[in-house]
Enzyme design. Sequence first.
Site, PDB file in Angstrom:
ATOM      1  N   ASP A 394      20.952  68.670  46.340  1.00 45.32           N
ATOM      2  CA  ASP A 394      22.050  69.418  45.729  1.00 45.32           C
ATOM      3  C   ASP A 394      21.944  69.274  44.207  1.00 45.32           C
ATOM      4  OD1 ASP A 394      24.584  70.696  45.284  1.00 45.32           O
ATOM      5  OD2 ASP A 394      25.242  70.045  47.269  1.00 45.32           O
ATOM      6  N   ASP A 508      23.410  79.117  45.408  1.00 47.32           N
ATOM      7  CA  ASP A 508      24.819  78.799  45.614  1.00 47.32           C
ATOM      8  C   ASP A 508      25.650  79.437  44.496  1.00 47.32           C
ATOM      9  OD1 ASP A 508      27.088  77.596  46.660  1.00 47.32           O
ATOM     10  OD2 ASP A 508      26.639  75.606  45.858  1.00 47.32           O
ATOM     11  N   GLU A 511      28.988  84.195  44.034  1.00 46.45           N
ATOM     12  CA  GLU A 511      29.968  85.258  44.303  1.00 46.45           C
ATOM     13  C   GLU A 511      30.141  86.228  43.113  1.00 46.45           C
ATOM     14  OE1 GLU A 511      29.925  82.219  46.982  1.00 46.45           O
ATOM     15  OE2 GLU A 511      30.547  81.906  44.899  1.00 46.45           O
ATOM     16  N   ARG A 590      24.776  81.764  49.621  1.00 44.45           N
ATOM     17  CA  ARG A 590      26.175  81.667  50.034  1.00 44.45           C
ATOM     18  C   ARG A 590      26.843  83.038  50.064  1.00 44.45           C
ATOM     19  NH1 ARG A 590      30.220  77.423  47.210  1.00 44.45           N
ATOM     20  NH2 ARG A 590      30.434  79.050  45.625  1.00 44.45           N
ATOM     21  N   ASP A 606      31.377  75.641  52.426  1.00 46.90           N
ATOM     22  CA  ASP A 606      31.844  74.259  52.268  1.00 46.90           C
ATOM     23  C   ASP A 606      32.909  73.916  53.306  1.00 46.90           C
ATOM     24  OD1 ASP A 606      30.115  74.052  50.160  1.00 46.90           O
ATOM     25  OD2 ASP A 606      31.630  74.472  48.639  1.00 46.90           O
ATOM     26  N   HIS A 664      24.528  68.597  56.175  1.00 44.90           N
ATOM     27  CA  HIS A 664      24.800  68.526  54.736  1.00 44.90           C
ATOM     28  C   HIS A 664      26.147  67.860  54.503  1.00 44.90           C
ATOM     29  CE1 HIS A 664      24.875  69.347  50.543  1.00 44.90           C
ATOM     30  NE2 HIS A 664      25.672  70.397  50.601  1.00 44.90           N
TER      31      HIS A 664
END
Length: 924
Positions: A394, A508, A511, A590, A606, A664
Amino acid sequence: MKSYQKLTTPAACQVEEEGAASMPAGRGKLAPWWVGSGLLVAAVLLSTITVWVLRQVSGGWLGPTPPPKCLLVPESHRFDCYPEQLVVVTQELCESRGCCFIQSPPSAEGKRGVPWCFYPPDFPSYTLVSLNQTALGMVGLLVRREKAYYPRDIEMLRLDVEFEADTRLHIKITDAANPRYEVPIDVPRVMKRAENPIYSLNFSWDPFGVLLWRRTTGTVLLNTTIAPLIFADQFLQISTSLPSRYLYGLGEHRGSLLHSLDWNTLTLWARDVSPTETFNLYGAHPFYLLMEEGGDAHGVFLLNSNAMEVALQPAPGLTWRTIGGVLDFYIFLGPDPNMVIQQYQQVIGFPAMPPLWALGFHLCRWGYGSSNETWQTVRAMRNYQIPQDAQWNDIDYMDGYRDFTFDSQKFASLPSLVEDLHKHGQHYVMILDPGISSTNPRGSYWPFDEGLRRGLFLNTTQGQPLIGQVWPGYTAFADFSNPDTHQWWLENLQHFHAHVPFDGLWIDMNEPSNFMDGSEDGCPPGDLDSPPYTPAVLGDSLFSKTVCASAKQKASVHYNLHNLYGLMEAKATASALIQIQGKRPFVISRSTFPSQGRYSGHWLGDNRSQWKDMYYSIPGLLSFSLFGIPLVGADICGFSGSTSEELCTRWMQLGAFYPFARNHNTQNEKAQDPTVFSPAARTAMKDVLLTRYSLLPFLYTLFHRAHLQGDTVARPLFFEFPQDVAALELDRQFLWGRSLLVTPVLESGVDSVTGYMPRGMWYDFYTGSLVNSSGEMLKMSAPLEHLNLHVREGSILPTQKPGTTSKATRVNPLRLIVALSSSATAWGDLFWDDGESLDTFEQGSYSYLVFNVTQNIFTSTILHASTEATEVTIDTLSIFGVQKPPSKVLLNGQEKPFSYLDNQVLTVSDLGVNLSQGFSLQWL
């Protein structure tokens, strides 16, 4: 002004598509649906009495008696005329729009219920004034003679209809005079009109409406006459009746697989938020699948990327409501659900074939703290011989959370770790965010300096880079709608790959996510950031925790492109990986949009370490199967919060059957990789991963079929049993392909699980014992170390002796599991290639085998051969459901030893047949 109608039978429409173009003006009108059979007076009287009684009971709070035309509209058919979320609708506000106002008692739990303000039967809409034949279908002109209540109403619309295929219809409505934004993704262009469509189409002329039904059954699939069409510059709305309540899709949301039609509004606007019921989540997928009575299915796709909401109501009915673009619909007629999804992907594109290692087990956490700690986890997994194909990091591997860097102190050994992974046949995946740190001294951070020099970031309305805040602090956002950004992204990845030769990328925060609302300067006033209508988005504004909708991008304004941001980044990332490695790319994103399966997989975000989150992962992965993104899974054992040993064991069992399987975990929580648990739990986790690895040939073949023709990998039960009404609401079980039924435990403290077994013969995957079901719920033993798996009759599963990596597994002998049907037949197939090269099917570098059983003879037929198949042998054949002990078994005519158990399982071992050779095996 004419009334809106409810179509109950196709007989009400006299003209089908062959003659619709010649229909004179005035034809195609229908009697209002609430009038007929002498029921008008009774309906008005009954409604009036009902309202009068309610007024007496409520002490008059319901207000004055509405006009009779309003009382005629049943509650379930009241289409919302005032959908604004933050407004208390009064009678004055409602009637200012020309709509009916009837107060209803508040709904339970504070949800929006029956709208108080709804369209009357005579609300003004568009009129179809002309309709002419074209080579592919029809073109028409729609005119609105009275303005609606949103600004910049468009008075004349163009209607384009194309009969693209016998099972696909394309209907597009746009401004007749001026071009409008349209989604910039590739869709097929047909050259010939469908010759034998399985649908019939007609139009209501005044008011305009689309009437579509299935020819074989007469089922009405679309009837848009039930509410007015509104087409303003920033408010587009069209409603339709639905033929049943069994509706799926419309992502991304958290909830059951089957949507509730009880006044349920689903918002589509990409948003960074932990998965929560009722919220708009990371991706936008304006596609639904609907199961009709009798088992037929159809799908509807609205090709529109603007902020949108879809309102469902118990009529049953559906309203599409979007704030930009055009109304560009594709309708897919199936007629079975598998075919609907295939037809949808014929438009948006089939998913990419993943590398074989992508189907192995992945391990990650935020908070390893160092490359040495990461390495220790990898070594512990090897020490316990637990399968693992990929190790991830990450954002803590980065230097100051900046892309294309790694911490030279804590992660100094990262290049050596990656080298070690490669030596052991394993792979490395790292995270990247689209926010590029903007506060470094000039000349010290090439990604920002060069992006700024080339003009590759989202800009404000003033033409300066829009600055938000993400993990590294103040950031600019890459504009992936600009082809030049793809080149810059590639160059950054090439520079980093030279130091850390990663194998895949995890994109990630795309958006895109922003820790600010809009930017460091907020957002400017105007109709892009504060449009006349804002859908029911989390945060109540388009720029809540993202960038300003007014931000400028190469292709358009962010207002139009927001929902495409993840797709465009995935496309750039997959392209870069191909150029760097020359192999199939592995990308997990994502944020997603239709067609993204061509470039990436998806994880469900998440989640939390809770039992309900484990359950919700199943409808999540099944929904993405519908969306054409088969490489999907949730964070196994949960991302946030601390898991328990029992929860993590059960979740590892379920997660071993996610198409994409990754454990994860977040920082500051206890570790949850398999090595940290008790010997019993660790063994259970290892065993289920070995089961997954044994099934890799089967899973890989399913992905080939997805890539080739759009089959689903993880599949709802009703896809295979569409006429079984009991299967339509099931989302606690799922299938791999058509053959393997997974029934996980989703509750704590139990040692059994109740699952549905559709009618037919099912065999226990581990033992071959038969379950003969009439279509019933069955209670099955499920101790903590056991996951229930059942093989469907008539199937042949290719399996392999599992190793601890996919690379080690693929050289091991194969075992074929044959599950005989009641007629003693079975079928299966196997796709085999090198597991990583680009376009192996397209270039012919693959083997494809078909397996058949009939009349006690198993045959393996090579339909296509390649050199890779010569490296593997078929060693064992296990045949479930052999009703009588054989006297002998013949392999290519030569007698072979065998074993036969009381549970009717015949096993023949030591076959030693090369995968590249066809063979037959007979039992007598």
